[in-house]
Design an enzyme around this catalytic site. Structure first.
Site, PDB file in Angstrom:
ATOM      1  N   SER A 136      47.768  36.063  41.686  1.00 58.89           N
ATOM      2  CA  SER A 136      46.439  36.327  41.182  1.00 58.89           C
ATOM      3  C   SER A 136      45.745  35.134  40.557  1.00 58.89           C
ATOM      4  O   SER A 136      44.529  35.134  40.389  1.00 58.89           O
ATOM      5  CB  SER A 136      46.513  37.444  40.136  1.00 58.89           C
ATOM      6  OG  SER A 136      47.281  37.011  39.021  1.00 58.89           O
ATOM      7  N   SER A 194      52.381  35.256  40.295  1.00 59.55           N
ATOM      8  CA  SER A 194      50.957  34.916  40.269  1.00 59.55           C
ATOM      9  C   SER A 194      50.637  33.481  39.928  1.00 59.55           C
ATOM     10  O   SER A 194      49.484  33.063  40.043  1.00 59.55           O
ATOM     11  CB  SER A 194      50.207  35.842  39.303  1.00 59.55           C
ATOM     12  OG  SER A 194      49.987  37.090  39.911  1.00 59.55           O
ATOM     13  N   LYS A 228      42.904  30.345  33.340  1.00 56.49           N
ATOM     14  CA  LYS A 228      42.696  31.614  34.041  1.00 56.49           C
ATOM     15  C   LYS A 228      41.886  32.530  33.124  1.00 56.49           C
ATOM     16  O   LYS A 228      42.119  32.570  31.901  1.00 56.49           O
ATOM     17  CB  LYS A 228      44.070  32.229  34.348  1.00 56.49           C
ATOM     18  CG  LYS A 228      44.043  33.458  35.245  1.00 56.49           C
ATOM     19  CD  LYS A 228      45.493  33.913  35.527  1.00 56.49           C
ATOM     20  CE  LYS A 228      45.572  35.095  36.481  1.00 56.49           C
ATOM     21  NZ  LYS A 228      46.968  35.489  36.749  1.00 56.49           N
TER      22      LYS A 228
END
Ligand code: ZN
Lengths: 483, 494
Positions: B155, B179, B80
């Site tokens: 996310s 997330s 990420k």
């Protein structure tokens, strides 16, 4: 200021002289080339996290113990949020509720009187970077053309010592500041150099009519960077506030800035809303636990504090003023301790050190450790004076020669032929000849006048080249003239 | 066996050790896969072809010399883009970090490199991990490979998608309120949030420090264990890191659930949860009972306030964490001339997207004098209540189960204009973050629309071993083998 009473509280910031910064492993090197001692943590790069420096915690606990504070078993780090370019995270890690140390006191001596200043709290925080404002003339950010930032100081461990509003005059405030400086230095946790900014003061001042219980509105004055400035800034602020009140005005609660050059405080015109620091517990840091064993270990390792040392020096024979002067100078106090330990008279050594030794150092610009003077020299010198082998003026001459490196006091006195003559035969013959040469004086003494006695002593001393023991001369003359 | 890109980490590792293929082959497979899928999905922000090729070559050299640093050696993994990678652009999907190349690696990145993993690149996310759909990215949204009209969740939507489609064998996300687990559920992969403090946050660009935890996406429960084994453990650079030996995460993977007591969270099996999701969850609970577990109802009475508490605590922390983005030391700086304060304000207004600004304002307000007690202070009390609820529940059961998300993947744009509706998609995942406990989402099937359904297993603090034990059984019982339409290299671009 008749009719008015000042109420003063002081916040002292002390930069700790740890090897590394408060929350990262960068070296503490404030004076290094700009931005040479920085890392992702103290530059607040994204993702970097703080880890507390155990040595700094030990340092603040030492300060807390020296100020007789309670050391909290568990204390909390908070974030103090405000935007400023030299504050990399735009929040400062500080403390709020549960600081490391709370509720202490400090006894200070003000013109011979002892008073107690309450210590509210001693808390741990981190220093900011340093801004240098270029252009605009004011040295302030608002009118500068541009600002240079140096983050070497960012994250240096900073201890804040907050007093109760117990102080009532500028002189008391100055005495408090001086004693804090001595303590912090004696603890070895900071170089405590005001001129280098490693100790700084904020002074909170308010005034109220004598007898009033309610506190007046206070101002906080920053940029107070010397003991003299503490005294001057407070004196100025007291006068200013009294003047405001006496002319029907109101004191505004605000932050003011001490200008050393102009000798006035000026309002920093900080807007009301920017005073909300939105303190909250720092989620990056766990509660700081200090075990009873650790606290006790630190307590046992505390050095002797200045007050205890002064008391000990007084016990060794010095007066309070001399003790204060000795304790304030580590070179003098080391020489003093060593000389007294080897049996010298504390009173005499104290007088020589704070008198002739300091005078020599100032006159020649030589730091005391750079002279040839040693503690054994002091013992020998004061011993010889005590035994009557050296007159005071001869001893002074010997001391200077010793400090110049000409040898031990004994060698110097010998070489310069400065020893007093205590041999009564030699003195007696000199006395006889002086008496014979001054019949008038003798007659006056015999008729009850004492003044000519001193004249005769002087005459004998002159004949003896100043090396006779004046006590022996005096007693012989008295015996011979019947005075 | 078709394409190498579809292997699990463990199977790929077997092949590497058997000499069937090389790490370079695995990298080529995921790169080829990405070449097909990226145009449709936009999971990656940065592909580090050069660094990945070097790492694959190094891993192959290690195998050739007989050096074996464990199960991730030679395996392509995606990160990420809120984890710092030295010299590789790291943006947190924000304009304010456009072009920023960190001078250091996050601890998880260091651990992956030391384990011989091959880092493929950086994946898309909701800006600063604030969002549940990966639509709040300054660089454009990521789409769901099961249906490109749907969001992948967020996310960590980019990371979830790389693992789902085989443009990586596994990936790392960060989970502040769900997330990792929520996008895992919405894309049909395994997503896990560890106990707070067992994975270092050093180098993770903070959203809400007391809630953030890095966790793995994988295509199997066993792969998840392999990844967590590498990234977990005490880190002296993170003061919230737990200084204790990590649990034996995979110690009970094969034990089944006989004798375990499993609690179904009542509050997540009713109002606000899609009936189809409830049905699927209930069916799996029954199958666990059939496999020998004692399945009971469990209640977490305070979780009805958890969402509100979360949306005060997380913004409060973020308002302070994001203060450092001021244009002074790194990242975007405004071209507008003015005072220092104006420079900071313009930089932030230009650099942050609307959801980030919303949360900064919300958090600033929640911490302000006069409001602190009513908002932030109250939220902290709720957090304590939620923790107490979990403690009480774990007095009776070994693990708790629930749906991972109230619904399967929703449509792009559907909730973008309604922040509250968006916040509700984290309803079932937020409580574990407030409590600091581990939780995992395992795919258990598809709904009528062909979208994956996630099943959540929650365990007490440091209870990863029993969590994985139950998750492995769920995986066996579900037998979920379907792959997203775009998860094959043979798909023709629409
Ligand atoms: Zn540093």
């Amino acid at each position: 200021m008749s009719g008015w009473e000042a109420v003063i509280g002081i916040e002292t910031h002390v930069e700790l002289s740890t090897h590394s910064k408060m929350f990262c492993s960068c070296a503490v090197d404030v004076a290094g080339p700009p931005n040479s001692a920085c890392c992702p943590v103290c530059l607040a790069l994204p993702g970097a996290l703080p880890v507390p420096n155990e040595k700094a915690i030990e340092g603040i606990i030492k300060i807390g113990l020296a100020l007789e504070c309670t050391i909290n078993e568990s204390s909390l780090f908070y974030r103090k949020n405000y935007f400023y370019p030299d504050l990399p995270k735009n929040y400062q890690i500080s403390q709020y509720t549960f600081p490391v140390c709370e509720g202490g006191k400090l006894d200070i001596d003000v013109d011979g009187t002892t008073m107690t200043v309450g210590i509210t709290r001693v808390h741990m925080e981190e220093d900011t970077g340093k801004s240098t404002h270029i252009g605009g003339g004011g040295g302030r950010i608002h009118d500068a053309d541009h600002t240079l930032l140096d983050f070497n100081r960012a994250g240096v461990p900073l201890v804040e010592i907050v007093t109760e509003p117990d102080i009532r005059s500028a002189a008391e405030a100055r005495a408090y500041g001086a004693e804090i400086q001595r303590i912090v230095f004696a603890l070895g946790v900071s170089d405590a150099k005001l001129e280098a900014g490693s100790m700084r003061f904020d002074v909170n001042v308010s005034v109220r009519p004598v007898g009033d219980e309610v506190l007046g509105t206070r101002t906080e004055t920053k940029n107070v960077n010397s003991l003299r400035a503490v005294q001057r800034a407070i004196e100025y602020e007291i006068d200013r506030q009294i003047n405001v009140l006496e002319t029907g005005g109101k004191v505004i609660q605000e932050t003011r800035h001490w200008n050393e050059d102009t000798g006035v405080t000026i309002s920093m015109r900080i807007k009301e809303e920017s005073e909300d620091y939105r303190y909250f517990q720092d989620p990056d840091l766990l509660p700081l636990e200090t075990s009873a064993e650790w606290r006790e270990e630190i307590r046992r390792g505390l050095p002797e504090l200045p007050a205890a040392r002064r008391a000990r020096f007084i016990d060794a024979g010095t007066d309070a003023v001399t003790a204060g002067l000795l304790v304030d100078d580590s070179d003098l106090s080391t020489l003093f301790e060593d000389a007294v330990a080897s049996g010298a008279s504390g009173r005499a050594v104290g007088i020589w050190l704070t008198g002739e030794v300091v005078a020599y150092s100032r006159r020649t610009g030589t730091p005391i450790p750079d002279t040839s003077l040693t503690a054994p020299h002091l013992g020998e010198l004061t011993g010889m004076v005590d035994e009557g082998k050296l007159s005071f003026s001869a001893a002074k001459e010997v001391l200077i020669a010793v400090m110049d490196g000409e040898g031990t006091p004994g060698d110097v006195a010998e070489a310069k032929d400065l020893f007093q003559v205590s041999d009564s035969g030699a003195i007696e013959s000199a006395v006889e000849s002086v008496l014979a040469e001054n019949p008038d004086a003798v007659n006056k003494i015999r008729s009850g006048e004492t003044k000519p006695l001193g004249f005769l002593v002087g005459q004998v001393m002159r004949q003896m080249g100043g090396r006779a023991d004046p006590k022996v001369v005096h007693s012989l003359l008295r015996k011979r003239t019947g005075a | 066996m078709g394409d190498l890109a579809d292997l699990t980490i463990l199977d790929a590792g077997d092949g590497l050790r058997a000499g069937d293929f090389s790490s370079a082959d695995l990298l080529e497979a995921v790169t080829r896969r990405a070449a097909v899928t990226e145009a449709h999905l936009h999971a990656y922000l940065t592909l580090d072809h050069e660094g990945a090729a070097q790492a694959a070559e190094a891993a192959d050299a290690s195998f050739a010399k007989g050096e074996d640093r464990g199960l991730l050696q030679g395996i392509p993994i995606a990160l990420k883009d809120n984890m710092c990678t030295r010299g590789i652009e790291t943006t947190a999907s924000s304009r304010i970090l456009d072009g920023w190349k960190p001078p250091y690696d996050a601890t998880v990145v260091t651990r992956l490199r030391e384990a011989g993993a091959v880092i493929t690149g950086k994946t898309n996310l909701d800006e600063f991990a604030m969002g549940s759909s990966t639509e709040n990215s300054a660089y454009g949204p990521t789409r769901n490979p099961w249906n490109t009209d749907k969001v992948p969740g967020g996310s960590s939507g980019g990371s979830a998608v790389t693992t789902a489609v085989g443009s990586a064998f596994g990936s790392l996300g960060s989970d502040t309120g769900g997330s990792v687990r929520q996008p895992a559920a919405l894309t049909g992969v395994v997503g896990m949030k560890p106990t707070y403090g067992i994975v270092s946050r050093y180098g993770l660009i903070a959203f809400a420090s007391s809630l953030d935890q890095i966790g793995p996406f994988s295509r199997s429960v066993a792969d998840s264990v392999a990844m967590l084994d590498v990234i977990s453990g005490f880190d002296p650079r993170d003061a919230t890191s737990i200084n204790a030996p990590v649990p034996n995460f995979g110690g009970s993977l094969d034990r089944g659930v006989a004798g375990l007591k499993i609690g179904v969270v009542t509050e997540f099996m009713g109002e606000g949860i899609d009936p189809h999701v409830i049905t699927a969850t209930r069916a799996m609970a029954d199958r666990l009972a059939g496999a020998g577990a004692e399945v009971v109802e469990a209640t977490l009475p305070s979780v009805e306030y958890a969402l509100s508490a979360y949306y005060l605590i997380a913004p409060a922390e973020c308002s302070s964490n994001l203060a450092r983005f001021d244009g002074i030391r790194f990242g975007h700086r405004t071209q507008v001339e003015g005072t220092t304060e104006e420079m900071m304000a313009h930089t932030r207004a230009e650099g942050f997207g609307p959801e980030v600004i919303r949360r900064i304002l919300l958090g600033t307000y929640a911490l302000s004098a006069g409001y602190y007690d009513a908002f932030y202070g109250q939220a902290q009390k709720v957090r304590t209540l939620v923790r107490n609820d979990f403690t009480a529940a774990y007095g009776h059961v070994d693990v708790l189960i629930s749906p991972t998300t109230p619904t399967t993947a929703f449509s792009v744009g559907e909730k973008a204009a309604d922040p509250i509706a968006m916040y509700y998609s984290d309803l079932c995942t937020i409580p574990s973050n407030l409590a600091g406990d581990p939780a995992i989402s395992v795919p258990i099937g598809l709904d009528d629309a062909g979208l994956p359904v996630g099943f959540q297993v929650m365990a007490p603090s440091l209870g990863e071993e029993v969590m994985y034990q139950v998750a492995a059984e769920v995986e066996r019982l579900a037998g979920f083998t379907e792959r997203a339409l775009l998860a094959t290299s043979t798909v023709v671009a629409p």
